[in-house]
Design an enzyme around this catalytic site. Sequence first.
Site, mmCIF file in Angstrom:
data_model
loop_
_atom_site.group_PDB
_atom_site.id
_atom_site.type_symbol
_atom_site.label_atom_id
_atom_site.label_comp_id
_atom_site.label_asym_id
_atom_site.label_seq_id
_atom_site.Cartn_x
_atom_site.Cartn_y
_atom_site.Cartn_z
ATOM 1 N N GLU A 27 10.851 38.236 3.133
ATOM 2 C CA GLU A 27 10.519 39.179 2.066
ATOM 3 C C GLU A 27 9.929 40.391 2.822
ATOM 4 O O GLU A 27 9.523 40.505 4.143
ATOM 5 C CB GLU A 27 9.386 38.443 1.624
ATOM 6 C CG GLU A 27 8.655 39.559 0.418
ATOM 7 C CD GLU A 27 7.441 38.837 -0.446
ATOM 8 O OE1 GLU A 27 7.214 37.901 -0.095
ATOM 9 O OE2 GLU A 27 7.426 39.212 -1.528
ATOM 10 N N ASN A 176 11.003 35.765 -9.641
ATOM 11 C CA ASN A 176 10.341 34.994 -8.609
ATOM 12 C C ASN A 176 8.784 34.806 -9.386
ATOM 13 O O ASN A 176 8.275 35.803 -9.689
ATOM 14 C CB ASN A 176 9.926 35.647 -7.233
ATOM 15 C CG ASN A 176 8.913 35.311 -6.304
ATOM 16 O OD1 ASN A 176 9.242 33.888 -5.884
ATOM 17 N ND2 ASN A 176 8.072 35.542 -6.191
ATOM 18 N N GLU A 177 8.297 33.605 -9.190
ATOM 19 C CA GLU A 177 6.856 33.616 -9.683
ATOM 20 C C GLU A 177 6.524 34.290 -10.964
ATOM 21 O O GLU A 177 5.520 35.130 -11.121
ATOM 22 C CB GLU A 177 5.909 33.469 -8.517
ATOM 23 C CG GLU A 177 6.132 32.646 -7.567
ATOM 24 C CD GLU A 177 4.955 32.816 -6.327
ATOM 25 O OE1 GLU A 177 3.906 33.391 -6.466
ATOM 26 O OE2 GLU A 177 4.917 31.679 -5.547
ATOM 27 N N TYR A 242 2.659 25.538 -0.985
ATOM 28 C CA TYR A 242 1.945 26.183 0.173
ATOM 29 C C TYR A 242 1.000 25.061 0.410
ATOM 30 O O TYR A 242 0.187 24.775 -0.445
ATOM 31 C CB TYR A 242 1.250 27.693 -0.128
ATOM 32 C CG TYR A 242 2.597 28.500 0.047
ATOM 33 C CD1 TYR A 242 2.942 28.725 1.149
ATOM 34 C CD2 TYR A 242 2.820 29.261 -1.054
ATOM 35 C CE1 TYR A 242 4.054 29.907 1.486
ATOM 36 C CE2 TYR A 242 3.898 30.215 -1.165
ATOM 37 C CZ TYR A 242 4.379 30.499 0.207
ATOM 38 O OH TYR A 242 5.421 31.680 0.215
ATOM 39 N N GLU A 294 10.036 28.372 -1.414
ATOM 40 C CA GLU A 294 9.047 28.643 -0.497
ATOM 41 C C GLU A 294 7.832 27.403 -0.038
ATOM 42 O O GLU A 294 7.591 26.929 -1.111
ATOM 43 C CB GLU A 294 8.184 29.886 -1.102
ATOM 44 C CG GLU A 294 8.768 31.228 -1.451
ATOM 45 C CD GLU A 294 8.055 32.359 -2.070
ATOM 46 O OE1 GLU A 294 6.794 32.227 -1.738
ATOM 47 O OE2 GLU A 294 8.445 33.034 -2.791
ATOM 48 N N GLN A 350 7.406 32.414 6.009
ATOM 49 C CA GLN A 350 8.528 33.378 6.052
ATOM 50 C C GLN A 350 9.251 33.194 7.236
ATOM 51 O O GLN A 350 8.648 32.790 8.272
ATOM 52 C CB GLN A 350 8.222 34.741 5.686
ATOM 53 C CG GLN A 350 7.615 34.535 4.096
ATOM 54 C CD GLN A 350 7.339 36.094 3.422
ATOM 55 O OE1 GLN A 350 7.740 36.938 4.125
ATOM 56 N NE2 GLN A 350 6.854 36.050 2.185
HETATM 57 O O1 AHR Z 1 5.288 34.120 0.602
HETATM 58 C C1 AHR Z 1 4.303 35.109 0.115
HETATM 59 C C2 AHR Z 1 4.118 35.207 -1.249
HETATM 60 O O2 AHR Z 1 3.772 33.840 -1.828
HETATM 61 C C3 AHR Z 1 5.490 35.477 -2.058
HETATM 62 O O3 AHR Z 1 5.667 36.710 -2.251
HETATM 63 C C4 AHR Z 1 5.392 34.822 -3.432
HETATM 64 O O4 AHR Z 1 6.511 34.493 -4.018
HETATM 65 C C5 AHR Z 1 4.344 33.739 -3.057
HETATM 66 O O5 AHR Z 1 3.176 33.810 -3.880
#
Ligand code: AHR
Length: 494
Positions: A27, A176-177, A242, A294, A350
């Site tokens: 990103e 995205n999101e 995450y 992600e 990432q």
């Molecule tokens: O990876 C960092 C961020 O995490 C990304 O931009 C987003 O998609 C997620 O919230």
Amino acid sequence: MSLTTVTIDTEHPIGTINPRVYGHFAEHLGRCCYDGLRPDAAWPNVPTQMGFRTDVLEALRALPVTMLRWPGGCYADHYHWRDGIGAPEQRTRTLGMSCGLQVEDDNALGTHEFMWLCNYLGAEPYLAGNVGSSTPQELCDWMEYCNTPLNTTLGAQRRANGAATPFGVKLWGVGNENWGCGGEFDAVSYAHEYRRFASNLRHVDATAELILCGHTDEWNAKVLGAMGPQMHLVDHLSIHRYWIEGGPETAFAEGAYYHLLDEAEATEAFIQRTTAIIDDATGGKRRIGIALDEWGVWHPEARPWGPDANPRMPITYEQANTLRDALAAAVALEGFHRQCNVLALANLAQIVNVLQAPVMTEQAQMWLTPTYHVLRMHTVHIGAQALPVVVDGAASLPAGGSGVSATASAQGNGVAVTVINRHLSASAEVAIAGIAGGVGATGTLLTAGNLADGNSAAAPDAVAPAALAVHADGGNWRFQMPAHSVATIVIGRT
Ligand code: AHR
């Protein structure tokens, strides 16, 4: 020390581990794309190719990177692809925005550079489109620019910019999101927007695979429910995971170590719940893949939100990467292999410098993190047949559960087994059983004196894999694992 037996069932493969499951995510955020992938032109002694740093290219090519998602993340829903084509010196200088950061983005990394990178790495490209601040037409134009073989104005423009052959991009994220940074939609409004985007994209390239933005269980049920008879427009459902509950990046307590592993393991349960929601929404009639686009650990030092948030200011989204993080990644990969029939793709977040990055840079210096090494040790599983595994006899963890876990796969004549000794302080004597006709085995081990050990510019090889002795023992293969370690054993068969 009691013997831990890892029994492999070579007769009943679970399914194929799609190479896309070993994907990555780049990103325009912090120092991922600029600095990490592409150095500042003013830095001395940083060799490049096509503007990408050669040391990073070679490290990533060796990993390998099977698939690469770009340009975001949250950045994607502000991105206008036309800013990143044509002569670099004439490109628009835009306000690059993601996750609360604002930077000047000279768009030196645009579509052609990204495609060059994917080609060099042997990675399949995955483009995340802009729904939040754009239109179906803009995304259709990007798809046409990339994929049309015809001599349309956009096709001719791509050729004029140096790409005679279409890029043939299959994977397209429709936002995205979008429940958050990508437009703050509710699930039903986004589903309707998705239908408008996807129906038009299908006309441009009917072979493209379109990815619907998912989120929580509740959102996923609603967004799929709102697709109604347009479910055929969905090829994959995107989810993100995450791990945020493991406490500080290095000064963590014993309980936080085990908690992070539990959180990583729970990623599999999220995949299973998402599978059930997809089955429910489709009546089992249409197969929609899960795109875990992600995943990884996100420590409190690298975020201004969530439990124990304690960001280093100014926030960069950079964090320490330790043996603990690598073990957490290995735990998650066990679940990815078990769920290989429904998990269509996954991208670690990432690829350089940001979050759980396998590669870090500091001006002319580059080093590999423990996460890089653990991924590299999993290369043998890519595209292989996942095999069921049963573990017996391991020491128990303090809160119960087996201290040793494993995943296995078969490819060609070989069987590969990756074993994790999760126990903080107990070593393990391990025997691999169930592999008939084994003719030889090689082993690789990753561990460190402390779970919080990692690499740095000053000590790039402080945590690195080493050869592991594996002995034939009747039909079994035996080896010793220190506490908090991971090993991959490759067994050749007749
Ligand atoms: O990876 C960092 C961020 O995490 C990304 O931009 C987003 O998609 C997620 O919230």
